[in-house]
Design an enzyme around this catalytic site. Structure first.
Site, short mmCIF file in Angstrom:
data_model
loop_
_atom_site.label_atom_id
_atom_site.label_comp_id
_atom_site.label_asym_id
_atom_site.label_seq_id
_atom_site.Cartn_x
_atom_site.Cartn_y
_atom_site.Cartn_z
N GLY A 264 -4.86 -5.12 -21.72
CA GLY A 264 -4.27 -4.80 -20.43
C GLY A 264 -5.27 -4.90 -19.30
N THR A 268 -5.48 0.58 -16.50
CA THR A 268 -4.13 0.90 -16.98
C THR A 268 -4.12 2.05 -17.98
OG1 THR A 268 -4.39 -0.88 -18.60
CG2 THR A 268 -3.19 -1.39 -16.57
N THR A 271 -8.54 3.34 -22.49
CA THR A 271 -9.45 4.34 -23.04
C THR A 271 -8.77 5.70 -23.14
OG1 THR A 271 -11.29 3.15 -22.02
CG2 THR A 271 -11.71 5.38 -22.77
N HIS A 486 -1.13 -12.79 17.29
CA HIS A 486 -1.28 -13.30 15.92
C HIS A 486 -0.43 -12.46 14.95
CE1 HIS A 486 -3.75 -15.30 12.70
NE2 HIS A 486 -3.28 -14.26 12.03
N GLU A 487 -0.57 -11.13 15.01
CA GLU A 487 0.19 -10.27 14.11
C GLU A 487 1.68 -10.29 14.44
OE1 GLU A 487 -1.20 -9.14 11.51
OE2 GLU A 487 -3.18 -9.77 12.17
N HIS A 490 3.14 -13.26 12.65
CA HIS A 490 3.42 -12.95 11.23
C HIS A 490 4.71 -12.15 11.11
CE1 HIS A 490 -0.24 -14.59 9.68
NE2 HIS A 490 -1.04 -13.68 10.19
N ASP A 562 -5.72 -16.58 6.26
CA ASP A 562 -4.33 -17.01 6.07
C ASP A 562 -4.27 -18.43 5.51
OD1 ASP A 562 -3.40 -14.61 7.11
OD2 ASP A 562 -3.51 -15.36 9.17
#
Length: 708
Positions: A264, A268, A271, A486-487, A490, A562
C-alpha cells in the site's frame, strides 16, 4: 489509519502466561551490569591476597633485618676462617664466639635471594657494631643481590650450615600470578563491552540481529484502534484465529500461512496493522527494519537473518515483522559491475529461512512495503508470502472512521461534522488525517479555545494541503491584479466545464510557492477518469494563461506550473491511456525495468521517429484545442471574469457560495472571514495588545496552483 494504545488491559497470551514470558525474550527486570560483576571479583581477589599476606606475616616469628655488611661482621665473630665449630673447645672461646645454628637461602628469582638465619642466643647478634637497637630475637634476615661460588666458599670456610629452598609462600605465589590475572580480567572486561555485555550493541556483534522483542506486559493496541482498512483486518484476523485455535484449521488439513505481505501507499497504516496483529494474538512480536540487515561488512546481513529466525524459533509461536522489506528484497541480478552483492546474499538467506529444508513451525513473517514492483519474484511466491494484503487509501467511510479514532480524546464543538471533513479530504491517508486532527487541535489551543471547531479543521486542512500563509510576502498592485485575473480565469472555466469537479474556493493569498490557488471539491471518490474529465482539467489549467492574455495582452511565468501539469496529463492520455483517434489504443514508451536505477528513471523507446513526431503533433493539437476552448469560455463570460477578479482583489478569498453570487452580478458586503486571538501575544506598550488577523483556509486539494 488511526492508532491509540489501550491502557486498560492487555490480551492474555496463548497457553501458560508464565512460560510465555520466559520464552518471548522480553524484559525480565533490570539487567545487571557485567562490568560491576568483574569489578567485584577483582576486589575479592585483592582482598584475599592481602588477607593471605597478613596471615603469613602474623604466623611468622619476629625477624631482625640485617644488611649484607652486618651479616659479614656477624660471620667474623663466628671464629677464624677454616676453623669449624667442633674445634672451639674452651669455655672462653665458646663464650666469645657467635654460633649460627641454621641458614636457609630462599631463591626469589634469578638475581634475588633472601637468607634467613638463626643464632644460638639473641645476645650473639649484639656483637654487630653497627646495630642500632639491642637484639631481642635470634632470627635474622638478609637480602642477597645474588648467590655465587665465592659467597658459598666463604660460608664453608666459616663452617656455616646452609640449605637452599624455593620460595613457596602462598602469598608470594598469588602476588606473582596476580598481574597476569588482572590482565586477563581486564581483557575479558573489554571483550564483553565490545560485545555489548551479551547484548546487540557490541563492537563484534555484527552478526546478531537487531530485532526488537515487544513484551506482552505493556499495553497492546488492537484492531479497535484501527479503522478504514476493514478488508485487511479481515485477512489478518484469520491468522490471529489460527494462532489462538490451530486445531480448528488443522483438522481440515489447513496450514498456517508462512508469510503475509502488506502492500500500500505510504501512511495507510501497514505498520499499525502489524502492531494490531501482535496485540490481538497475544504472542511474542519481533520487529525489525529491512535496512537493519545490511551494513558495511560482507556477510553481516545473512548472519542477522539466521540469528533472527533462531530467536523466533526459541519464542515460537511468534510473529516476525520486517518493515520496508524492499531494502533487502529487491530483484536479484540487477547490480552493476558483477561483484559480490551483499544485499543479494541477505535475500538468499531470507528465502532459505522462509521456505527451505528446515521447517519454521509457528513462525509467521509479516512484511510491509510500498514498492511491491521491485521485489524479487522468489520472495512473492506461495510458500514464502502466501498472502498479499493490499492496504489502500481509505474511502469516505474509512476516512470518517479514522477521524473518529483520532478524535477520541479530542473535545469537539457541536458544529464539527466528521462526515463533511471526510468528504472534503479525498486522497488523504491515515497519516494525513492524523496530522490534520493534530493541526486542528494546535490551532484551537493557540486561540485558547476549550474545544476544536469546524473552522479549526478548515484552517488545518488548508495548512496541510498548501502550507502556511505567507503574510510577509507583499505583492505589488500590478502583480496582485494579474494574479486575480489569472485565478478568476481558472474559476470561470471550472464553472462552465460540466465534467470537472465542482469549484470550491478561490484565493489570491500567497501560500507556499503559489501566488494564488483555485481548487475544487470532488463530489465523490473517483477511481477512474473519462477522457472528457481530463480535457476539462486541461482547459481549466490553461484558463489562467488565457485570462492574462485577454486582459493584459501579455504572458507571465505564473502559468508555468499549469502548463507543466497540462502537458504531463495530455502525454499520459495519449501514450498511456490510448484516448486519441490518431494514435489509437496503444501504449507508447515502456518504462525501463532497471531495478538498480529505480525502475522509473527512464522510458524505453519502443516506437519509431515518425511515431514520435505524430505524438508531438497530437499533443500540440490537443493543447491548442483546449486553449481555444478556454478562450471561447472566457470571451463568452467576460463580464463574469471582470466581476470575479474585482471581488478577489477586494476580499482575497471566496468560497463557492460567494463566487456564485459574484458571477450573477450581486455585491458582497463582507466575504473575508477573520478572527482574533483572545489573549495577548505581544505588547509594544503597556495596555496595548496586538492581535493578528487569521484568514480561514481552504477545504480541498488544489487543482491549479501558480508558482512564483
Amino acid at each position: 489509519m488511526g492508532s491509540e494504545e489501550k491502557k486498560d488491559k492487555g490480551i492474555e497470551p496463548v497457553g501458560d502466561n508464565k512460560s510465555r514470558k520466559q520464552n518471548n525474550g522480553g524484559p525480565k527486570g533490570p539487567r545487571k551490569d557485567p562490568s560491576k560483576k568483574i569489578l567485584m571479583w577483582l576486589l575479592i581477589i585483592v582482598a584475599f591476597v592481602l588477607a593471605l599476606r597478613s596471615v603469613e606475616t602474623f604466623n611468622s616469628e619476629k625477624e631482625m633485618m640485617l644488611t649484607y655488611s652486618q651479616f659479614k661482621a656477624l660471620l667474623s665473630h663466628t671464629g677464624e676462617p677454616g676453623q669449624e665449630a667442633e674445634q672451639v673447645e674452651s669455655e672462653e672461646q665458646k663464650s666469645g664466639a657467635v654460633e649460627i645454628v641454621d641458614v636457609v637461602v630462599e631463591q626469589k628469582g634469578i638475581n634475588n635471594a633472601v637468607l634467613r638465619g638463626e643464632v644460638a642466643d639473641p645476645s650473639h647478634l649484639s656483637v654487630i657494631p653497627s646495630l642500632e637497637e639491642p637484639a631481642e630475637t635470634k632470627h635474622f634476615v638478609v637480602n642477597l643481590p645474588f648467590v655465587d661460588s665465592d659467597m658459598l666458599r666463604e660460608w664453608d670456610e666459616y663452617g656455616i650450615p646452609y640449605t637452599f629452598e624455593q620460595d613457596r609462600a602462598w602469598g608470594s605465589i598469588v602476588l606473582s600470578i596476580l598481574p597476569y590475572g588482572l590482565l586477563i580480567l581486564i581483557y575479558i572486561f573489554f571483550i564483553r563491552n565490545m560485545h555489548g555485555g551479551g547484548g546487540q550493541k557490541g563492537m563484534f556483534s555484527f552478526g546478531k540481529s537487531k530485532a526488537k522483542v515487544h513484551s506482552l506486559d505493556r499495553p497492546q493496541i488492537t484492531f479497535a484502534d484501527a479503522a478504514g482498512v476493514e478488508e485487511a483486518k479481515g485477512e489478518l484476523a484469520e491468522i490471529i484465529e489460527f494462532l489462538k485455535d490451530p486445531k480448528k484449521f488443522k483438522k481440515l488439513g489447513g496450514k498456517i500461512p508462512k508469510g503475509v505481505l502488506l502492500l500500500g501507499p505510504p501512511g495507510t497504516g501497514k505498520t499499525l496493522l502489524a502492531r494490531c496483529v501482535a496485540g490481538e494474538a497475544g504472542v511474542p512480536f519481533l520487529s525489525m527494519s529491512g535496512s537493519d540487515f545490511v551494513e558495511m561488512f560482507v556477510g553481516v546481513g545473512a548472519s542477522r537473518v539466521r540469528d533472527l529466525f533462531e530467536t523466533a524459533k526459541r519464542s515460537s509461536p511468534c510473529i516476525v515483522f520486517i518493515d520496508e522489506i524492499d531494502a533487502v528484497g529487491r530483484q536479484r541480478g540487477a547490480g552493476l559491475g558483477g561483484g559480490h552483492d551483499e544485499r543479494e546474499q541477505t535475500l538468499n538467506q531470507m528465502l532459505v529461512e522462509m521456505d527451505g529444508f528446515e521447517v519454521n513451525s509457528g513462525i509467521i513473517l509479516i512484511a510491509a512495503t510500498n514498492r511491491p514492483d521491485v521485489l524479487d519474484p522468489a520472495l512473492l511466491r506461495p510458500g514464502r508470502f502466501d498472502r498479499q494484503v493490499v492496504v489502500d487509501m481509505p474511502d469516505v467511510k474509512g476516512r470518517e472512521g479514522i477521524l473518529k479514532v483520532h478524535t477520541k480524546n479530542t473535545p469537539l464543538a457541536p458544529d464539527v461534522d466528521l462526515h463533511t471533513i471526510a468528504r472534503g479530504t479525498p486522497g488523504f491517508v491515515g497519516a494525513d488525517l492524523s496530522n490534520l486532527v493534530n493541526e486542528a487541535a494546535l490551532m484551537a489551543a493557540r486561540f485558547g479555545q476549550e474545544c476544536v471547531t469546524m473552522l479549526d479543521f478548515e484552517e488545518a486542512k488548508d495548512k496541510v494541503v498548501m502550507g502556511t500563509e505567507r503574510k510577509s510576502m507583499v505583492l505589488s498592485e500590478k502583480e496582485k491584479q494579474t494574479t486575480a485575473y489569472h485565478e478568476a480565469g481558472h474559476a470561470i472555466c471550472n464553472i462552465h466545464c460540466k465534467d470537472a469537479d465542482p469549484l470550491h474556493k478561490v484565493t489570491i493569498i500567497p501560500r507556499g510557492r503559489a501566488l494564488g490557488v483555485t481548487y475544487s471539491l470532488p463530489g465523490e471518490d473517483k477511481h477512474s477518469y473519462t477522457k472528457q474529465y481530463i480535457l476539462d482539467r486541461v482547459c481549466i489549467m490553461l484558463g489562467g494563461r488565457m485570462a492574462e492574455q485577454m486582459v493584459f495582452n501579455h504572458q507571465t511565468t505564473g502559468a508555468s506550473n499549469d502548463i507543466k501539469q497540462a502537458t504531463s496529463l495530455i502525454r499520459k492520455m495519449i501514450c498511456d491511456y490510448g484516448m486519441t483517434n490518431e494514435l489509437g489504443p496503444l501504449s507508447y514508451g515502456e518504462k525501463d525495468d532497471s531495478i538498480f536505477l529505480g525502475r522509473d528513471m527512464n522510458r524505453h523507446r519502443d516506437f519509431s521517429d515518425k511515431t514520435a513526431e505524430e505524438i508531438d503533433r497530437v499533443m500540440r493539437s490537443v493543447i491548442e484545442e483546449q486553449l481555444e476552448r478556454a478562450k471561447a469560455i472566457l470571451t463568452e463570460h467576460r463580464d463574469q471574469l471582470e466581476w470575479l477578479a474585482k471581488a478577489l482583489l477586494e476580499h482575497e478569498m471566496l468560497d463557492r457560495e460567494e463566487i456564485m453570487k459574484v458571477i450573477k452580478g450581486d455585491t458582497l458586503e463582507s466575504a473575508k472571514k477573520s478572527r482574533v486571538l483572545p489573549r495577548t501575544l505581544k505588547k509594544d506598550k503597556p495596555g496595548v495588545t496586538i492581535t493578528p488577523e487569521i484568514t480561514p483556509v481552504a477545504e480541498e486539494q488544489s487543482l491549479n496552483s501558480d508558482s512564483e
